[in-house]
Design an enzyme around this catalytic site. Structure first.
Site, mmCIF file in Angstrom:
data_model
loop_
_atom_site.group_PDB
_atom_site.id
_atom_site.type_symbol
_atom_site.label_atom_id
_atom_site.label_comp_id
_atom_site.label_asym_id
_atom_site.label_seq_id
_atom_site.Cartn_x
_atom_site.Cartn_y
_atom_site.Cartn_z
ATOM 1 N N HIS A 132 0.881 -1.180 0.000
ATOM 2 C CA HIS A 132 0.000 0.000 0.000
ATOM 3 C C HIS A 132 0.917 1.228 0.000
ATOM 4 O O HIS A 132 2.033 1.177 0.522
ATOM 5 C CB HIS A 132 -0.826 -0.052 1.287
ATOM 6 C CG HIS A 132 -1.895 0.973 1.423
ATOM 7 N ND1 HIS A 132 -1.645 2.268 1.814
ATOM 8 C CD2 HIS A 132 -3.239 0.891 1.252
ATOM 9 C CE1 HIS A 132 -2.792 2.939 1.875
ATOM 10 N NE2 HIS A 132 -3.779 2.125 1.542
ATOM 11 N N ASP A 209 3.169 -4.596 7.991
ATOM 12 C CA ASP A 209 1.952 -3.807 7.836
ATOM 13 C C ASP A 209 0.789 -4.784 8.010
ATOM 14 O O ASP A 209 0.497 -5.575 7.113
ATOM 15 C CB ASP A 209 1.944 -3.147 6.451
ATOM 16 C CG ASP A 209 0.644 -2.393 6.187
ATOM 17 O OD1 ASP A 209 -0.291 -2.503 7.003
ATOM 18 O OD2 ASP A 209 0.570 -1.708 5.152
ATOM 19 N N CYS A 373 -4.800 2.493 -3.574
ATOM 20 C CA CYS A 373 -3.552 3.012 -2.984
ATOM 21 C C CYS A 373 -2.418 2.008 -3.180
ATOM 22 O O CYS A 373 -1.578 1.811 -2.278
ATOM 23 C CB CYS A 373 -3.711 3.341 -1.506
ATOM 24 S SG CYS A 373 -4.848 4.678 -1.214
HETATM 25 N N1 PLP Z 1 -1.729 -0.756 4.727
HETATM 26 C C1 PLP Z 1 -2.652 -1.461 4.085
HETATM 27 C C2 PLP Z 1 -2.310 -2.840 3.604
HETATM 28 C C3 PLP Z 1 -3.926 -0.940 3.884
HETATM 29 O O1 PLP Z 1 -4.846 -1.651 3.232
HETATM 30 C C4 PLP Z 1 -4.211 0.367 4.362
HETATM 31 C C5 PLP Z 1 -5.523 0.979 4.101
HETATM 32 O O2 PLP Z 1 -6.236 0.600 3.216
HETATM 33 C C6 PLP Z 1 -3.207 1.055 5.033
HETATM 34 C C7 PLP Z 1 -1.983 0.466 5.204
HETATM 35 C C8 PLP Z 1 -3.446 2.417 5.569
HETATM 36 O O3 PLP Z 1 -4.382 2.386 6.583
HETATM 37 P P1 PLP Z 1 -4.998 3.728 7.165
HETATM 38 O O4 PLP Z 1 -5.506 4.516 5.997
HETATM 39 O O5 PLP Z 1 -6.070 3.257 8.058
HETATM 40 O O6 PLP Z 1 -3.909 4.428 7.881
#
Ligand code: PLP
Length: 415
Positions: A132, A209, A373
């Site tokens: 992401h 993550d 994203c």
């Molecule tokens: N990492 C992953 C794999 C995600 O799917 C997301 C959000 O979709 C994030 C990080 C970021 O999360 P947040 O927007 O809640 O900070």
């Protein structure tokens, strides 16, 4: 008397659990809502809503500062939520849990604080091809600042990491491997335990993550052996604006503060500031008190169902979803890894995902279309966007039947 423990946990009753989620019973455009956008944000169960209302109606005040009853209550609930999340992740102590706004802020905290002190010119930061943006951009900025290199573990056409390439990347200059446990764009489950072990063997640390893992499977940070684990509350039945970072105590001890101001200090003079003890050193200013309390309730709720049961129910549902969608002519699945969780991504021949998303919405189906994203993933597959249906334990086979039928209607419209 002997007690027999079932090898597989008994299944869960999604239809009954759905009743805990007020938003799920609504109609959208005159149709019963089918909510398949859980990877973006899950829905909120009644106990979490009640915990938020209770805080605002009864305990509303600031934490750690007041001697009065309301502040004591708010502080107790805020800290008790931390302990519940610590147990949920099997971290060894509550001081290893730092409240953040979400996975994004958790990763930024590590990149900024740990990164600033451990990554120098010529060092390597390793991410994977399926990250992401929030697990790419903070590292990219760090690498630009420090003159370090961003290296990428490649993936194959199925959307599985090519781990045979990892050792080649793990040079003595490697400082950190930051990798997602579950891809939000493809659903791939990565073997993060093995990745962490290999990172450590090369003298690097490992950030996982866990934004898409924590809602779907049991997480044990000690068993994973990771140094950092990032998650978002709003993807796991908690409120928006709250998340957490797990970090090993020894690392947090030596990391400089991320943000500064009130609450993260033990004493301040114009000459010198002493920082607060863990984890408060990393929680500057008034935190997301209601969010943390709601998160405690979310963790209790998930544990009352059981993460093992959630994982086994969802993996069976995902199999059904894949089977149902694969039967649609003209559907190209994006991401076919052997180990997957939570997500089915696809494109439909000659219908742009944005058009498909709009048609599905008119039929009451909420899912996500776009790059999720994860633009490098889209580029890898040569698409600008995909349609992504993402599930939770309150989804049922009927939701995917409705999705498959709605896609057939969209195909007729575009025929
Ligand atoms: N990492 C992953 C794999 C995600 O799917 C997301 C959000 O979709 C994030 C990080 C970021 O999360 P947040 O927007 O809640 O900070």
């Amino acid at each position: 008397m002997s007690v027999t423990v079932a090898a597989t946990p008994p299944g869960l009753d999604a239809r009954t659990l759905r009743r805990d989620f007020p938003a799920l019973s609504q109609k959208v455009h005159g149709r019963q809502l089918v909510y398949l956008d859980n990877a973006a944000s899950s829905q909120t169960p009644r106990p979490v809503i009640d915990a938020l209302v209770r805080y605002y109606e009864h305990d509303r005040s600031n934490v750690h500062r007041g001697v009065h009853e309301l502040s004591q209550r708010a502080t107790d609930k805020y800290e008790s939520a931390r302990i519940r999340l610590q147990r949920f992740l099997n971290a060894s102590q509550p001081e290893e849990i730092v409240w953040t706004k979400g996975a994004t802020e958790s990763i930024n905290l590590v990149a900024s604080s740990w990164g600033r002190t451990h990554v120098g010119a010529g060092d390597d930061v390793i991410v994977s091809a399926m990250e992401h943006h929030s697990n790419i951009v903070p590292w990219q900025i760090l690498c630009q600042d420090r003159g370090a290199n961003l290296r990428v573990i490649p993936m194959n056409e199925a959307g599985e990491l090519q781990l045979d390439r990892l050792d080649g990347l793990l040079s003595p200059r490697a400082r950190i491997v930051a990798v997602t446990q579950v891809s939000n764009a493809l659903g791939t489950v990565n073997p993060v335990r093995e990745i962490a072990a290999r990172a450590h063997a090369a003298g690097a640390v490992c950030l996982v993550d866990g934004a898409q893992a924590a809602p779907h499977m049991p997480v044990d940070v000690q068993d994973l052996g990771c140094d950092f684990f990032a998650l978002s509350g709003h993807k796991m039945c908690g409120p928006t604006g709250i998340g957490a970072l797990f970090a090993r105590r020894a690392l947090l001890e030596e990391m400089p503060p991320y943000q500064s101001g009130g609450d993260m200090i033990s004493s301040v003079s114009f000459e010198k500031t002493e920082y607060n003890e863990l984890p408060y050193k990393f929680e500057a200013g008034t935190p997301m008190i209601a969010g943390a309390i709601g998160m405690g309730a979310a963790v209790d709720y998930l544990q009352s169902i059981g993460m093992d049961r959630i994982a086994s129910y969802e993996s069976e549902l995902l199999l059904y979803a894949v089977e149902r969608l694969d039967a649609i002519q003209g559907l190209r699945p994006i991401g076919t890894a052997r180990s997957r969780a939570g997500v089915v991504s696809f494109e439909i021949e000659s219908i742009h995902p944005a058009d498909l998303g709009t048609i599905l919405d008119r039929q009451g189906i909420a899912l996500r279309v776009g790059h999720h994203c994860a633009e490098p993933v889209m580029r890898f597959y040569g698409v600008s966007a995909t349609t992504r249906a993402s599930l939770a334990f309150y989804n049922t086979r009927a939701d995917f039947d409705a999705l498959a039928d709605a896609i057939e209607i969209a195909k007729e419209i575009f025929a």
